[in-house]
Design a protein around this motif. Structure first.
Motif, PDB file in Angstrom:
ATOM      1  N   PHE A 384       0.814  -0.943  -0.033  1.00  0.00           N
ATOM      2  CA  PHE A 384       0.018   0.033   0.180  1.00  0.00           C
ATOM      3  C   PHE A 384       0.671   0.799   0.252  1.00  0.00           C
ATOM      4  CE2 PHE A 384      -2.242   3.548   2.398  1.00  0.00           C
ATOM      5  CZ  PHE A 384      -3.338   3.398   1.590  1.00  0.00           C
ATOM      6  N   THR A 385       1.696   1.568   0.875  1.00  0.00           N
ATOM      7  CA  THR A 385       2.863   2.350   0.804  1.00  0.00           C
ATOM      8  C   THR A 385       3.488   2.736  -0.390  1.00  0.00           C
ATOM      9  OG1 THR A 385       4.420   1.226   2.168  1.00  0.00           O
ATOM     10  CG2 THR A 385       2.801   2.531   3.217  1.00  0.00           C
ATOM     11  N   THR A 386       4.105   1.787  -0.954  1.00  0.00           N
ATOM     12  CA  THR A 386       4.890   1.680  -2.344  1.00  0.00           C
ATOM     13  C   THR A 386       3.750   2.314  -3.361  1.00  0.00           C
ATOM     14  OG1 THR A 386       6.172   0.032  -1.676  1.00  0.00           O
ATOM     15  CG2 THR A 386       5.982   0.425  -4.036  1.00  0.00           C
ATOM     16  N   VAL A 387       2.425   1.672  -3.356  1.00  0.00           N
ATOM     17  CA  VAL A 387       1.619   2.118  -4.386  1.00  0.00           C
ATOM     18  C   VAL A 387       1.405   3.726  -4.175  1.00  0.00           C
ATOM     19  CG1 VAL A 387      -0.904   1.869  -5.231  1.00  0.00           C
ATOM     20  CG2 VAL A 387       0.475  -0.210  -5.072  1.00  0.00           C
ATOM     21  N   ILE A 388       0.953   4.304  -3.035  1.00  0.00           N
ATOM     22  CA  ILE A 388       0.604   5.463  -2.648  1.00  0.00           C
ATOM     23  C   ILE A 388       1.989   6.363  -2.805  1.00  0.00           C
ATOM     24  CG2 ILE A 388       0.009   7.276  -0.901  1.00  0.00           C
ATOM     25  CD1 ILE A 388      -2.300   5.356  -1.992  1.00  0.00           C
ATOM     26  N   GLY A 389       3.027   6.006  -2.460  1.00  0.00           N
ATOM     27  CA  GLY A 389       4.261   6.584  -2.746  1.00  0.00           C
ATOM     28  C   GLY A 389       4.664   6.849  -4.390  1.00  0.00           C
ATOM     29  N   THR A 390       4.411   6.001  -5.075  1.00  0.00           N
ATOM     30  CA  THR A 390       4.850   6.158  -6.583  1.00  0.00           C
ATOM     31  C   THR A 390       3.590   6.768  -7.201  1.00  0.00           C
ATOM     32  OG1 THR A 390       3.540   3.956  -7.180  1.00  0.00           O
ATOM     33  CG2 THR A 390       5.824   3.925  -6.661  1.00  0.00           C
ATOM     34  N   LEU A 391       2.507   7.000  -6.770  1.00  0.00           N
ATOM     35  CA  LEU A 391       1.642   7.536  -7.503  1.00  0.00           C
ATOM     36  C   LEU A 391       1.672   9.110  -7.082  1.00  0.00           C
ATOM     37  CD1 LEU A 391      -1.587   5.250  -7.079  1.00  0.00           C
ATOM     38  CD2 LEU A 391      -0.861   6.003  -9.180  1.00  0.00           C
ATOM     39  N   VAL A 392       1.614   9.305  -5.648  1.00  0.00           N
ATOM     40  CA  VAL A 392       1.796  10.695  -5.364  1.00  0.00           C
ATOM     41  C   VAL A 392       3.279  11.481  -5.769  1.00  0.00           C
ATOM     42  CG1 VAL A 392       1.658  12.159  -3.288  1.00  0.00           C
ATOM     43  CG2 VAL A 392       0.091  10.202  -3.658  1.00  0.00           C
ATOM     44  N   VAL A 393       4.271  10.489  -5.210  1.00  0.00           N
ATOM     45  CA  VAL A 393       5.511  11.308  -5.388  1.00  0.00           C
ATOM     46  C   VAL A 393       6.209  11.436  -6.831  1.00  0.00           C
ATOM     47  CG1 VAL A 393       8.134  11.041  -4.948  1.00  0.00           C
ATOM     48  CG2 VAL A 393       6.394  10.687  -3.148  1.00  0.00           C
TER      49      VAL A 393
END
Length: 533
Positions: A384-393
Motif C-alpha cells: 500500500f505505501t509503495t503504491v501510494i508513494g509512487t502515485l503521489v511522489v
C-alpha cells in the motif's frame, strides 16, 4: 445486498474524477488523495479490495480499452524495449526488492519477501496512460510505457505464483518456476491468437450495432476466462485480442464504432475512477493488524521498500537503454542514438496501481500446515505505501521533470501537412470511385445530388489545408472552423423545431428520436473530422 456503498463509491469517484478534469492534478492522484482523506470519516462504508473481483472483472476491461487504443505498429517497432521492461525488469525488480526487504525486515522469510517483490514489480497501465497523455510525453516513450504496463502484469502474476508456492511450502524449484512462466506466457498468447480472428469475424458480420457492442463488452472477460481456465495468462490473452481488434477496427461498421467508443469511454471512466478511489480507501484495512510493526519501524520499512523500488527501476532502465546499442551494430544502424533524458523519464514514470494491491490481498492467510502466512499484514502495508508513494511522489513530480528535460514538442504544422496530404490522396480515390459509380445507370443521380457528393469531398479535402491558412481576425477561427460552428448552429435550430413539433403532437416521440439521432450523427461526424471527439 446493500447497494448504497457501491453507489456511493461509483458516484463519488466519478464526481471527483470529473473535478480533476478541470484541475492540473491528474485524476488518479486526486482520487487516491480523496480516498485517503475520507477513509476515516465517520459513516463512510468499509471498502475491501477483493482480488476475486478486481483481477477477473475489473482488470480485463481496463486492459482491453488500453489495448484497443494502442498502436500495433508502434508496439511492434518498440518490442525490444517493451520486452526488456515488461519481462526483464519485472523479474529483476522481484528479486532486488525481495532480497533487500529480506535483509531489512527482521524475521521475514526470503520466499515471503520475494512475494512482496513480485507484488510491487508491475507498473500500472491506467496510471501510466493517464499521466503520459496528460503531461505530453514523446510518442516513443509513451508507446514503451504503455506496452510495458499492458504486458508486465502477466509476468508479475506468474512470478507471484512461483514465489507464493515457495512461501506456503509447496516446494517450488527454478525448473518449476520457469515452466510456470512459459506455460502462462505461451498459453495466454496462444489463446489470444486463437480467439482474435473468430471474434473479429463476428464483429464484422453481426449486422446490428447493439449486438456488436454487446459482444465488445464480453470480449475481455471471455479472453481472460478462457486463458485462465487453460492455465495461461488471461492478461496476455486480453492484450493480444485487444491490440488485434484495435488494429482492424476500421473494418467494423461505422455505427458500431460510434457506439462502441462512447460505451467504452464510459466504462473505462467509471472503472478507473472507482479503482483509484478504492486504493485510497484501503488505508484502514492495511493498518489493521500490523502488530509489532508500528510507528518508526513501519515507516522505515515503508521508506526502504519505496526507495529500492525506485532505485531498481533506474538500475534496470539505463543499462537496458544503452547496452543493446553498445553490443549490437544492427541496433546502432537502425535506431537513433538515445540521450540520457529518455531513461530518466522512463525510470521515474513507473507508478504502481490497483493490480499490486489486488495481488497482495490475494495472499492466503495461512501456509500448508495451518500456520499464519509470514508477516502477511506487513506485506499488505508495504504494498500500500509503495503504491501510494509512487502515485503521489512520482505522479506529481513527473510533469515538472518532463518540462525540465525540455523534450522537443510536437511539430503541429508537420502533422497537419501529413494529414492534409493523406486526405488529398483519399479524396482523389473517392472521386475516382464516384465517377465509376455514376457511369453505371443503376446509380443515376440528378446533377445537384451528384454535385453535392463532390462538394462534400472538396470540403473535407480543403478543411485540413485551411487550418494552415489565414484565420478570421475577429474570431480567430479558420474557414473550416467557422463552417463547422455554423453547421452546428443550423443543426441546433433544426433540433429545436423537431422538439417543438413533438410538443405540439405533430410528431410522436419515436419519430423524434429517429430525427434527433440523424442530426446527432451529422454533428458527431463534424466533430470527428475536427479531431475534437
Amino acid at each position: 445486498m446493500d447497494v448504497m456503498p457501491l453507489l456511493l463509491l461509483v458516484a463519488g469517484s466519478a464526481g471527483i474524477a470529473g473535478v480533476a478534469r478541470r484541475t492540473p492534478v491528474p485524476a488518479p492522484l486526486l482520487l487516491v488523495a480523496v480516498g485517503l482523506a475520507v477513509s476515516y470519516v465517520p459513516g463512510i462504508p468499509h471498502y475491501t479490495l477483493d482480488p476475486a473481483i478486481v483481477l477477473p472483472l475489473v482488470l480485463p476491461p481496463l486492459l482491453y480499452k488500453e489495448g484497443t487504443e494502442s498502436s500495433y505498429l508502434d508496439l511492434r517497432a518498440q518490442m525490444r524495449p517493451v520486452g526488456l521492461l515488461s519481462i526483464g525488469y519485472v523479474l529483476f525488480a522481484t528479486f532486488v526488492v525481495g532480497w533487500v526487504t529480506y535483509l531489512v525486515v527482521p524475521g521475514l522469510p526470503l520466499p515471503a519477501a520475494l512475494v512482496l517483490g513480485a507484488v510491487v514489480a508491475p507498473t500500472d497501465a491506467v496510471a501510466a496512460a493517464s499521466i503520459a497523455r496528460r503531461v505530453g510525453l514523446p510518442s516513443r516513450i509513451t508507446t514503451i510505457l504503455q506496452g510495458e504496463s499492458l504486458l508486465n502484469d502477466a509476468t508479475a502474476i506468474t512470478a507471484y505464483r512461483v514465489a507464493l508456492a515457495a512461501a506456503v511450502g509447496e516446494g517450488a524449484t527454478w525448473a518449476s518456476g520457469i515452466e510456470e512462466f512459459l506455460r502462462a506466457a505461451v498459453g495466454g498468447v496462444l489463446v489470444g491468437l486463437v480467439l482474435m480472428v473468430p471474434i473479429h469475424w463476428l464483429r464484422t458480420h453481426l449486422k446490428e450495432a447493439l449486438l456488436q457492442n454487446t459482444l465488445s463488452l464480453l470480449i475481455p472477460f471471455v479472453a481472460y476466462g478462457v486463458a485462465e481456465q487453460l492455465h495461461g495468462s488471461g492478461v496476455l490473452a486480453v492484450v493480444v485480442v485487444a491490440v488485434y481488434l484495435g488494429h482492424r477496427a476500421w473494418e467494423v461498421d461505422f455505427a458500431t464504432r460510434l457506439q462502441e467508443d462512447a460505451v467504452w469511454r464510459m466504462v473505462a471512466f467509471l472503472l478507473e475512477s472507482a479503482v483509484f478511489a478504492l486504493i485510497g480507501l484501503q488505508l484502514p484495512t492495511v493498518l489493521k493488524g500490523l502488530g509489532a510493526y508500528q510507528g518508526a519501524d513501519a515507516a522505515w520499512y515503508a521508506f526502504a521498500v519505496f526507495a529500492v523500488v525506485v532505485a531498481a527501476r533506474f538500475a534496470w532502465v539505463f543499462p537496458a537503454t544503452f547496452l543493446p546499442r553498445a553490443l549490437f551494430r544492427r541496433i546502432r544502424e537502425r535506431e537513433d542514438n538515445p540521450t540520457w533524458r529518455a531513461p530518466v523519464v522512463m525510470g521515474w514514470a513507473a507508478m504502481r496501481g490497483v493490480v499490486s494491491l489486488a495481488i497482495a490481498f490475494s495472499i492466503p492467510l495461512t501456509v500448508h500446515g495451518g500456520a499464519p502466512f509470514p508477516q502477511r499484514n506487513l506485506i499488505l502495508f508495504l504494498t500500500f505505501t509503495t503504491v501510494i508513494g509512487t502515485l503521489v511522489v512520482q505522479g506529481l513530480s513527473l510533469a515538472p521533470l518532463i518540462r525540465l528535460m525540455r523534450f522537443p514538442g510536437r511539430d503541429r504544422q508537420a502533422e497537419t501537412l501529413a494529414e492534409a496530404n493523406a486526405q488529398a490522396q483519399a479524396s482523389r480515390a473517392a472521386e475516382r470511385r464516384l465517377d465509376e459509380l455514376l457511369c453505371d445507370e443503376r446509380n443515376d443521380l440528378p446533377p445537384p445530388l451528384a454535385d453535392r457528393l463532390r462538394t462534400v469531398l472538396e470540403r473535407r479535402r480543403n478543411a485540413v489545408w485551411e487550418r494552415l491558412g489565414q484565420t478570421n481576425p475577429v474570431t480567430g477561427e479558420s474557414v473550416d472552423e467557422t463552417y463547422r460552428r455554423l453547421s452546428r448552429e443550423m443543426i441546433s435550430a433544426e433540433r429545436a423545431v423537431f422538439v417543438k413539433l413533438r410538443d405540439h403532437r405533430y410528431l410522436d416521440d419515436e419519430m423524434l428520436r429517429v430525427l434527433l439521432r440523424r442530426l446527432d450523427l451529422e454533428e458527431a461526424a463534424a466533430y470527428r473530422e475536427a479531431g475534437q471527439a
